[in-house]
Design a protein around this motif. Structure first.
Motif, PDB file in Angstrom:
ATOM      1  N   LYS A 291       0.946  -1.017  -0.246  1.00 20.37           N
ATOM      2  CA  LYS A 291      -0.030  -0.035   0.047  1.00 20.37           C
ATOM      3  C   LYS A 291       0.895   1.487   0.003  1.00 20.37           C
ATOM      4  CE  LYS A 291      -3.814   0.224   2.288  1.00 20.37           C
ATOM      5  NZ  LYS A 291      -4.663   0.310   3.418  1.00 20.37           N
ATOM      6  N   GLN A 292       0.612   2.000  -1.010  1.00 17.08           N
ATOM      7  CA  GLN A 292       1.418   3.524  -1.071  1.00 17.08           C
ATOM      8  C   GLN A 292       0.324   4.657  -0.985  1.00 17.08           C
ATOM      9  OE1 GLN A 292       4.026   3.394  -4.479  1.00 17.08           O
ATOM     10  NE2 GLN A 292       4.735   5.587  -3.883  1.00 17.08           N
ATOM     11  N   ARG A 293       0.725   5.591  -0.168  1.00 19.03           N
ATOM     12  CA  ARG A 293      -0.106   6.710  -0.214  1.00 19.03           C
ATOM     13  C   ARG A 293       0.649   7.871  -0.922  1.00 19.03           C
ATOM     14  NH1 ARG A 293      -4.163   8.112   3.306  1.00 19.03           N
ATOM     15  NH2 ARG A 293      -3.869   6.194   4.330  1.00 19.03           N
ATOM     16  N   VAL A 294      -0.260   8.580  -1.736  1.00 19.43           N
ATOM     17  CA  VAL A 294       0.265   9.627  -2.687  1.00 19.43           C
ATOM     18  C   VAL A 294      -0.474  10.823  -2.372  1.00 19.43           C
ATOM     19  CG1 VAL A 294       0.579  10.463  -5.207  1.00 19.43           C
ATOM     20  CG2 VAL A 294       1.011   7.991  -4.519  1.00 19.43           C
ATOM     21  N   ILE A 295       0.102  11.840  -2.304  1.00 19.00           N
ATOM     22  CA  ILE A 295      -0.490  13.404  -2.242  1.00 19.00           C
ATOM     23  C   ILE A 295       0.153  13.925  -3.160  1.00 19.00           C
ATOM     24  CG2 ILE A 295      -0.817  15.385  -0.791  1.00 19.00           C
ATOM     25  CD1 ILE A 295      -0.541  13.578   1.629  1.00 19.00           C
ATOM     26  N   LEU A 296      -0.667  14.842  -4.156  1.00 18.29           N
ATOM     27  CA  LEU A 296      -0.370  15.437  -5.379  1.00 18.29           C
ATOM     28  C   LEU A 296       0.272  16.802  -4.780  1.00 18.29           C
ATOM     29  CD1 LEU A 296      -3.505  15.064  -7.770  1.00 18.29           C
ATOM     30  CD2 LEU A 296      -1.159  13.438  -7.650  1.00 18.29           C
ATOM     31  N   ASP A 297       1.207  17.477  -5.669  1.00 17.89           N
ATOM     32  CA  ASP A 297       1.754  18.485  -5.125  1.00 17.89           C
ATOM     33  C   ASP A 297       0.685  19.808  -5.173  1.00 17.89           C
ATOM     34  OD1 ASP A 297       3.210  20.806  -5.149  1.00 17.89           O
ATOM     35  OD2 ASP A 297       4.942  20.152  -6.310  1.00 17.89           O
ATOM     36  N   ASN A 298       0.482  20.446  -4.172  1.00 19.46           N
ATOM     37  CA  ASN A 298      -0.329  21.557  -3.854  1.00 19.46           C
ATOM     38  C   ASN A 298      -0.156  22.778  -4.824  1.00 19.46           C
ATOM     39  OD1 ASN A 298      -2.201  20.355  -2.232  1.00 19.46           O
ATOM     40  ND2 ASN A 298      -1.144  21.003  -0.330  1.00 19.46           N
ATOM     41  N   GLU A 299       1.230  22.973  -5.084  1.00 29.75           N
ATOM     42  CA  GLU A 299       1.635  24.064  -6.076  1.00 29.75           C
ATOM     43  C   GLU A 299       1.261  23.960  -7.669  1.00 29.75           C
ATOM     44  OE1 GLU A 299       5.850  25.054  -5.722  1.00 29.75           O
ATOM     45  OE2 GLU A 299       5.651  25.363  -3.410  1.00 29.75           O
ATOM     46  N   VAL A 300       1.115  22.481  -7.913  1.00 28.79           N
ATOM     47  CA  VAL A 300       0.698  22.479  -9.058  1.00 28.79           C
ATOM     48  C   VAL A 300      -0.844  22.334  -9.404  1.00 28.79           C
ATOM     49  CG1 VAL A 300       0.822  20.531 -10.969  1.00 28.79           C
ATOM     50  CG2 VAL A 300       2.767  20.791  -9.584  1.00 28.79           C
ATOM     51  N   GLY A 302      -2.967  23.738  -7.507  1.00 32.29           N
ATOM     52  CA  GLY A 302      -3.508  24.998  -7.073  1.00 32.29           C
ATOM     53  C   GLY A 302      -4.120  25.125  -5.758  1.00 32.29           C
ATOM     54  N   GLY A 303      -3.436  24.583  -4.753  1.00 31.25           N
ATOM     55  CA  GLY A 303      -4.120  24.711  -3.382  1.00 31.25           C
ATOM     56  C   GLY A 303      -4.449  23.175  -2.960  1.00 31.25           C
ATOM     57  N   VAL A 304      -5.533  23.194  -1.965  1.00 34.40           N
ATOM     58  CA  VAL A 304      -6.005  21.930  -1.515  1.00 34.40           C
ATOM     59  C   VAL A 304      -6.456  21.011  -2.417  1.00 34.40           C
ATOM     60  CG1 VAL A 304      -7.233  20.789   0.510  1.00 34.40           C
ATOM     61  CG2 VAL A 304      -5.977  23.028   0.827  1.00 34.40           C
ATOM     62  N   ALA A 305      -6.084  19.972  -2.812  1.00 34.79           N
ATOM     63  CA  ALA A 305      -6.647  18.900  -3.754  1.00 34.79           C
ATOM     64  C   ALA A 305      -7.840  18.600  -3.154  1.00 34.79           C
ATOM     65  CB  ALA A 305      -5.806  17.746  -3.933  1.00 34.79           C
ATOM     66  N   SER A 306      -9.017  18.589  -4.004  1.00 31.12           N
ATOM     67  CA  SER A 306     -10.315  18.109  -3.145  1.00 31.12           C
ATOM     68  C   SER A 306     -11.206  17.425  -4.331  1.00 31.12           C
ATOM     69  CB  SER A 306     -11.114  19.569  -3.508  1.00 31.12           C
ATOM     70  OG  SER A 306     -11.272  20.306  -4.629  1.00 31.12           O
ATOM     71  N   ASP A 307     -11.630  16.213  -3.932  1.00 29.69           N
ATOM     72  CA  ASP A 307     -12.405  15.386  -4.642  1.00 29.69           C
ATOM     73  C   ASP A 307     -11.552  14.723  -5.855  1.00 29.69           C
ATOM     74  OD1 ASP A 307     -14.683  15.455  -2.938  1.00 29.69           O
ATOM     75  OD2 ASP A 307     -15.437  17.356  -4.271  1.00 29.69           O
ATOM     76  N   PRO A 308     -10.411  14.348  -5.488  1.00 28.03           N
ATOM     77  CA  PRO A 308      -9.758  13.441  -6.648  1.00 28.03           C
ATOM     78  C   PRO A 308     -10.259  12.325  -7.019  1.00 28.03           C
ATOM     79  CG  PRO A 308      -8.533  13.271  -4.658  1.00 28.03           C
ATOM     80  CD  PRO A 308      -9.628  14.231  -4.392  1.00 28.03           C
ATOM     81  N   VAL A 309     -10.277  11.966  -8.314  1.00 28.12           N
ATOM     82  CA  VAL A 309     -10.674  10.750  -8.891  1.00 28.12           C
ATOM     83  C   VAL A 309      -9.561  10.242  -9.743  1.00 28.12           C
ATOM     84  CG1 VAL A 309     -12.205   9.735 -10.559  1.00 28.12           C
ATOM     85  CG2 VAL A 309     -13.170  11.517  -8.925  1.00 28.12           C
ATOM     86  N   VAL A 310      -9.127   8.991  -9.523  1.00 30.09           N
ATOM     87  CA  VAL A 310      -8.042   8.537 -10.276  1.00 30.09           C
ATOM     88  C   VAL A 310      -8.872   7.674 -11.560  1.00 30.09           C
ATOM     89  CG1 VAL A 310      -6.092   6.500 -10.365  1.00 30.09           C
ATOM     90  CG2 VAL A 310      -6.785   7.796  -8.079  1.00 30.09           C
ATOM     91  N   VAL A 311      -8.080   8.238 -12.784  1.00 30.10           N
ATOM     92  CA  VAL A 311      -8.820   7.455 -13.967  1.00 30.10           C
ATOM     93  C   VAL A 311      -8.098   6.440 -14.723  1.00 30.10           C
ATOM     94  CG1 VAL A 311     -10.052   9.594 -14.347  1.00 30.10           C
ATOM     95  CG2 VAL A 311      -7.918   9.343 -15.490  1.00 30.10           C
ATOM     96  N   ILE A 312      -6.629   6.564 -14.357  1.00 26.72           N
ATOM     97  CA  ILE A 312      -5.681   5.636 -14.943  1.00 26.72           C
ATOM     98  C   ILE A 312      -4.575   5.310 -13.952  1.00 26.72           C
ATOM     99  CG2 ILE A 312      -3.886   5.462 -16.813  1.00 26.72           C
ATOM    100  CD1 ILE A 312      -5.490   6.972 -18.529  1.00 26.72           C
ATOM    101  N   ALA A 313      -4.383   4.189 -13.922  1.00 27.14           N
ATOM    102  CA  ALA A 313      -3.078   3.709 -13.040  1.00 27.14           C
ATOM    103  C   ALA A 313      -2.219   2.558 -13.897  1.00 27.14           C
ATOM    104  CB  ALA A 313      -3.502   2.936 -11.831  1.00 27.14           C
ATOM    105  N   THR A 314      -1.032   2.942 -14.372  1.00 25.35           N
ATOM    106  CA  THR A 314      -0.269   2.198 -15.238  1.00 25.35           C
ATOM    107  C   THR A 314       1.063   2.586 -15.285  1.00 25.35           C
ATOM    108  OG1 THR A 314      -0.118   1.538 -17.649  1.00 25.35           O
ATOM    109  CG2 THR A 314      -0.664   3.581 -17.254  1.00 25.35           C
ATOM    110  N   GLY A 315       1.881   1.421 -15.316  1.00 26.82           N
ATOM    111  CA  GLY A 315       3.433   1.610 -15.373  1.00 26.82           C
ATOM    112  C   GLY A 315       3.765   2.259 -13.931  1.00 26.82           C
TER     113      GLY A 315
END
Length: 361
Positions: A291-300, A302-315
């Motif tokens: 199990k790996q926990r990922v948090i996207l870069d807030n600077e990229v 644009g602030g606090v990430a809200s309601d993310p939806v993963v659409v692809i997981a590959t490679g």
């Protein structure tokens, strides 16, 4: 590179070893690993490079060497497809709308450079194509009724021993003969025909037609858990998993994986055993590991990430949608990068990983 010097020029001997110039090394050992769009740019480097890149043998070799996912197709219902990449200079096709096909299509699946598409009208014919070369083939009509939204998965594994593209198409469809049952039909390019499997999986839960993925000879679909079908054994199994909400299946390092959002984080899990489909798995903890926990870069983002939806997981990449924008996260470099959103967006937009390959049909 010195354009006046012919690539591949022999530079001499030293300590009984033969030395060749850099252009020869690149031509022989680097070019096959490059995506198709980059190779097309290199056609103008010199005559020798153009001749090599244009040969069927090179296309076959490149289809084997260039196996990493470089982009993905996206398509909203009723709209033409488009292609997106985190490096548009390296990945692309001449006609992302697939207008070279004889009729408008929906992309159903992709595998190592080939696409499986289905006609939007008429008899819903299946097409296999390479969007780079614009080569395509229309498949014969299946024996079974696959329904309006077929759960098809394209399987193409390039092999040095097989110069011709040998692929299969697997569809899980509701049985017309048995209630609460799923059957399987397989198309083989080698045989040029469809065959309904004798395997029947009795389950009251339907499969998610957009979720199918092939890993190590087994096709998986999301259902109430996971429906797994082993091609070599012609055997299916329903695996239990306790995930809910928006989660996707993917392939990482040759293993089945799942990814889903949990608050601001994204959880990535990998199948604990590559041969899980041969065992009766009954607990979530035994099925998944790493199990790996990922948090996207807030600077990229644009602030606090809200309601993310993963659409692809590959490679080693995750593609995440937030607020009608797409981001790609590299699990190795920990880098978050914003992508150009395709023209057509919506909740039902489908995203399919794609490899920029020269494979010939």
């Amino acid at each position: 590179m010195d354009r006046g010097k012919r690539p591949g020029k022999f530079l001499g001997m030293r300590n009984n070893k033969m030395y060749m110039d850099l252009s020869e090394i690149i031509r022989e050992h680097a070019l096959p690993f490059l995506p198709a769009k980059s190779l097309f740019r290199f056609l103008s480097v010199c005559r020798d490079w153009k001749l090599q890149i244009s040969t069927p043998f090179f296309a076959h070799n490149q289809s084997i060497c260039c196996g990493s996912t470089l982009g993905f197709f996206s398509q909203a219902p009723g709209q033409p497809p488009s292609i997106v990449s985190d490096d548009p200079r390296a990945c692309g096709v001449p006609d992302p709308f697939l207008r070279f096909l004889p009729e408008p299509v929906d992309i159903r699946s992709a595998s190592n450079g080939l696409l499986c598409c289905q006609s939007q009208t008429g008899n819903k014919a299946y097409y296999i194509c390479n969007p780079v070369t614009k080569q395509w083939k229309r498949l014969p009509k299946p024996n079974a009724n696959h329904g309006l939204h077929p759960a098809v998965v394209l399987i193409f594994e390039p092999s040095r021993l097989n110069f011709e593209a040998d692929y299969k198409l697997v569809c899980a469809f509701p049985s017309a003969d048995f209630d609460d049952a799923t059957e399987f039909e397989i198309y083989s390019s080698k045989e040029g025909s469809w065959k309904v499997s004798g395997e029947i999986r009795f389950t009251a839960y339907s499969v998610d037609p957009k979720s199918g993925i092939h890993v190590n000879g087994v096709v998986y679909w999301k259902s109430r858990g996971l429906l797994a079908y082993d091609l070599s054994k012609d055997r299916s199994q329903l695996l239990q998993t306790y995930q809910s909400g928006n989660w996707v299946l993917g392939s990482m390092n040759g293993k089945l994986c799942s990814a889903y959002a949990s608050g601001r984080s994204i959880i990535v899990q990998v199948l604990a055993n590559a041969h899980t489909n041969t065992m009766q798995m009954s607990s979530h903890s035994r099925m998944w590991e790493e199990k790996q926990r990922v948090i996207l870069d807030n600077e990229v983002v644009g602030g606090v990430a809200s309601d993310p939806v993963v659409v692809i997981a590959t490679g080693n990449k995750l593609v995440v949608q937030m607020a009608k924008k797409l981001y790609v996260y590299n699990l190795l470099t920990k880098e978050t990068k914003a992508l150009d959103m395709p023209p057509s967006t919506g909740g039902d937009t489908r995203y399919i990983p794609y490899v920029n390959s020269l494979v010939c049909l």
